[in-house]
Scaffold this motif. Structure first.
Motif, mmCIF file in Angstrom:
data_model
loop_
_atom_site.group_PDB
_atom_site.id
_atom_site.type_symbol
_atom_site.label_atom_id
_atom_site.label_comp_id
_atom_site.label_asym_id
_atom_site.label_seq_id
_atom_site.Cartn_x
_atom_site.Cartn_y
_atom_site.Cartn_z
ATOM 1 N N ARG A 1 0.810 -1.151 -0.178
ATOM 2 C CA ARG A 1 -0.183 -0.154 0.130
ATOM 3 C C ARG A 1 0.900 1.140 0.029
ATOM 4 O O ARG A 1 0.555 2.082 -0.797
ATOM 5 N N ALA A 2 1.862 1.247 0.678
ATOM 6 C CA ALA A 2 2.994 2.450 0.869
ATOM 7 C C ALA A 2 3.668 2.652 -0.669
ATOM 8 O O ALA A 2 3.515 3.708 -0.961
ATOM 9 N N GLY A 3 3.764 1.447 -1.189
ATOM 10 C CA GLY A 3 4.130 1.570 -2.825
ATOM 11 C C GLY A 3 3.289 2.377 -3.522
ATOM 12 O O GLY A 3 3.444 3.211 -4.427
ATOM 13 N N GLU A 4 1.885 1.865 -3.527
ATOM 14 C CA GLU A 4 1.006 2.367 -4.216
ATOM 15 C C GLU A 4 0.800 3.916 -3.944
ATOM 16 O O GLU A 4 0.297 4.455 -4.968
ATOM 17 N N LEU A 5 1.007 4.204 -2.867
ATOM 18 C CA LEU A 5 0.582 5.685 -2.595
ATOM 19 C C LEU A 5 1.903 6.638 -2.533
ATOM 20 O O LEU A 5 1.907 7.711 -2.286
ATOM 21 N N ASP A 6 2.937 5.833 -3.298
ATOM 22 C CA ASP A 6 4.327 6.645 -3.369
ATOM 23 C C ASP A 6 4.968 6.969 -2.196
ATOM 24 O O ASP A 6 5.431 8.314 -2.050
ATOM 25 N N MET A 7 4.621 6.619 -0.925
ATOM 26 C CA MET A 7 5.286 6.748 0.266
ATOM 27 C C MET A 7 6.253 5.892 0.624
ATOM 28 O O MET A 7 6.330 4.896 0.419
ATOM 29 N N ALA A 8 7.596 6.776 0.824
ATOM 30 C CA ALA A 8 8.627 6.171 1.180
ATOM 31 C C ALA A 8 8.580 5.497 2.413
ATOM 32 O O ALA A 8 8.270 6.234 3.530
ATOM 33 N N VAL A 9 9.389 4.643 2.845
ATOM 34 C CA VAL A 9 9.459 3.856 4.118
ATOM 35 C C VAL A 9 10.802 3.507 4.345
ATOM 36 O O VAL A 9 11.458 2.883 3.471
ATOM 37 N N VAL A 10 11.358 4.073 5.375
ATOM 38 C CA VAL A 10 12.693 3.597 5.848
ATOM 39 C C VAL A 10 12.777 3.040 7.124
ATOM 40 O O VAL A 10 11.884 3.300 7.922
ATOM 41 N N ARG A 11 13.736 2.378 7.535
ATOM 42 C CA ARG A 11 13.891 1.710 8.779
ATOM 43 C C ARG A 11 15.294 1.926 9.347
ATOM 44 O O ARG A 11 16.221 2.758 8.769
ATOM 45 N N VAL A 12 15.622 1.237 10.513
ATOM 46 C CA VAL A 12 17.075 1.243 11.344
ATOM 47 C C VAL A 12 17.400 0.095 11.036
ATOM 48 O O VAL A 12 17.141 -0.865 11.906
ATOM 49 N N PRO A 13 18.077 -0.548 10.009
ATOM 50 C CA PRO A 13 18.438 -2.065 9.820
ATOM 51 C C PRO A 13 19.331 -2.440 10.753
ATOM 52 O O PRO A 13 19.225 -3.555 11.165
ATOM 53 N N ALA A 14 20.444 -1.780 11.211
ATOM 54 C CA ALA A 14 21.331 -2.335 12.205
ATOM 55 C C ALA A 14 21.696 -1.255 13.326
ATOM 56 O O ALA A 14 22.470 -0.339 12.881
ATOM 57 N N TYR A 15 21.161 -1.168 14.559
ATOM 58 C CA TYR A 15 21.225 -0.082 15.260
ATOM 59 C C TYR A 15 22.506 -0.598 16.348
ATOM 60 O O TYR A 15 23.388 -0.379 16.526
ATOM 61 N N SER A 16 21.981 -1.924 17.139
ATOM 62 C CA SER A 16 23.138 -2.405 17.641
ATOM 63 C C SER A 16 22.593 -3.857 17.859
ATOM 64 O O SER A 16 22.031 -4.196 18.947
ATOM 65 N N PRO A 17 23.152 -4.906 17.124
ATOM 66 C CA PRO A 17 22.750 -6.218 17.173
ATOM 67 C C PRO A 17 23.203 -6.794 18.347
ATOM 68 O O PRO A 17 22.578 -7.769 18.850
ATOM 69 N N HIS A 18 24.430 -6.118 18.754
ATOM 70 C CA HIS A 18 24.890 -6.673 20.176
ATOM 71 C C HIS A 18 23.835 -6.382 21.211
ATOM 72 O O HIS A 18 23.692 -7.356 22.217
ATOM 73 N N ALA A 19 22.991 -5.578 21.234
ATOM 74 C CA ALA A 19 22.114 -5.270 22.174
ATOM 75 C C ALA A 19 21.064 -6.412 22.286
ATOM 76 O O ALA A 19 20.865 -6.934 23.341
ATOM 77 N N VAL A 20 20.516 -6.807 20.958
ATOM 78 C CA VAL A 20 19.571 -8.176 21.087
ATOM 79 C C VAL A 20 20.242 -9.301 21.285
ATOM 80 O O VAL A 20 19.647 -10.095 22.105
#
Ligand code: NAD
Length: 334
Positions: free
Chosen positions: A86-105
């Motif tokens: 749906r975000a693609g249909e609306l041309d809404m960009a979606v960004v994430r934080v792929p790696a913030y601290s894998p050590h934490a998890v």
């Protein structure tokens, strides 16, 4: 840029405000999570930032788009809460934080394993009552045990390395092998991993393929007395199937940082309320179950990194630069 920040708590505000001194965005903080009912709060905000349990479903995204939102910035790695098609249909960009601290998890995963094994939660309460008896507190050596790591990306790869450091045999399964684990983990099929592991730990993303990867059928194939740990996403496990297995002793240790229906529970103080989720309430009655409320990511380093990356992505969008942390529907494993 004007940013509506949903699902904020004191710590979110503090870390985002600190990081924002280097970016200068106009941040407006909202405590509620994003849903179709709350999307109206973001009217007039070109950027919206959300967290893990917000509902960026088709309806919420449509409402955001009608209000002028063109960027959705996730303050987390997983993106299963967003209807990316749906975000693609609306041309809404979606960004994430792929790696913030894998050590934490990864480190929290190990904390759950060790606490369950050595019954730290029970010992803590017992000693404070003046009870120094050891009955019921016996654990096992991690050394020599077989740990099965499902999903060996950033977090699972670190868990495999730490377990290898303990002297465990590490079995792994993934759709792509992690070259860093050569000589550390042996790749096997998911079925082989489930049958042969003393400890099964989940680190794959939630996708249609991985939903309920731990089910009545897969539990039946596990070793008797297995330890199961999930710090990835709740719906990897069918929680209803866990309760009979705990009662029968098939699963002897369960560590959860995530839960399928956690959106109604986690990140809030419900201590003066009745919990209506009977499956969750039953899980909390077992002495060999430890549940933490989606806190595996919660270290200073991780939260600072999440704030920095989120604001940097918003700046890149504002300046029309490429979005290196963009997620699209094509990235979901079909
Ligand atoms: P990642 O993308 O680096 O690694 C995920 C791995 O899973 C990849 O190697 C991928 O190939 C593998 N995978 C995909 N489908 C699979 C399948 N069917 N079977 C086995 N493996 C499969 O992600 P990461 O940074 O290691 O994060 C892992 C998960 O941890 C995230 O998806 C997120 O849901 C969760 N997470 C939880 C917290 C928390 O606070 N509890 C914080 C961050 C991330």
């Amino acid at each position: 840029m004007k940013v509506a920040v949903f699902s904020t708590r004191k710590h979110t505000r503090q870390f985002l405000n600190d990081a924002n001194s280097g970016y200068g965005h106009q941040l407006s903080f909202f405590e509620p999570s994003l849903s179709p009912a709350t999307a109206v709060l973001a009217e007039g905000f070109p950027a919206v930032s959300i967290f893990v349990n917000d509902q960026a479903n088709s309806e919420a995204l449509t409402l955001l788009h009608e209000g002028g939102t063109r960027l959705l910035a996730l303050r987390c790695a997983g993106f299963n809460q967003v209807d990316l098609a749906r975000a693609g249909e609306l041309d809404m960009a979606v960004v994430r934080v792929p790696a913030y601290s894998p050590h934490a998890v990864a480190e929290h995963t190990i904390a759950l394993m060790l606490a369950l094994n050595r019954k730290i939660h029970r010992a803590y309460a017992r000693v404070r009552e003046g009870n120094f008896a050891l009955d019921g507190l016996m654990g096992f050596d991690m050394f020599g045990r077989t740990v099965g790591v499902v999903g060996t990306g950033r977090i699972g790869g670190l868990v495999a390395q730490i377990c290898h450091g303990f002297g465990c045999q590490v079995l792994a399964c993934d759709v792509v092998e992690n070259p860093d684990l050569a000589g550390i983990a042996s790749y096997v099929s998911t079925d082989e991993l489930i049958r042969n592991s003393d400890i099964v730990t989940l680190h794959c993303p939630l996708t249609p393929q991985t939903r309920h990867i731990i089910s009545e059928q897969s539990i039946a194939r596990m070793k008797n007395g297995v330890m199961l740990v999930n710090t990835s996403r709740g719906a990897l496990i069918n929680a209803k199937a866990i309760i009979p297995a705990l009662k029968a002793g098939k699963i002897a240790f369960l560590g959860l940082d995530v839960y399928e229906e956690e959106a109604d529970l986690f990140f809030q103080d419900l201590s003066d309320q009745v919990i209506h989720d009977d499956v969750f309430a039953r899980l909390l009655t077992f002495p060999n179950v430890i549940v933490t409320g989606h806190q595996a990511f919660f270290t200073r380093e991780a939260v600072a990194s999440i704030s920095q990356t989120t604001l940097a992505s918003i700046t890149a969008f504002e300046q029309g630069r490429p979005l290196e942390n963009e997620v699209t529907a094509e990235m979901v494993v079909r």
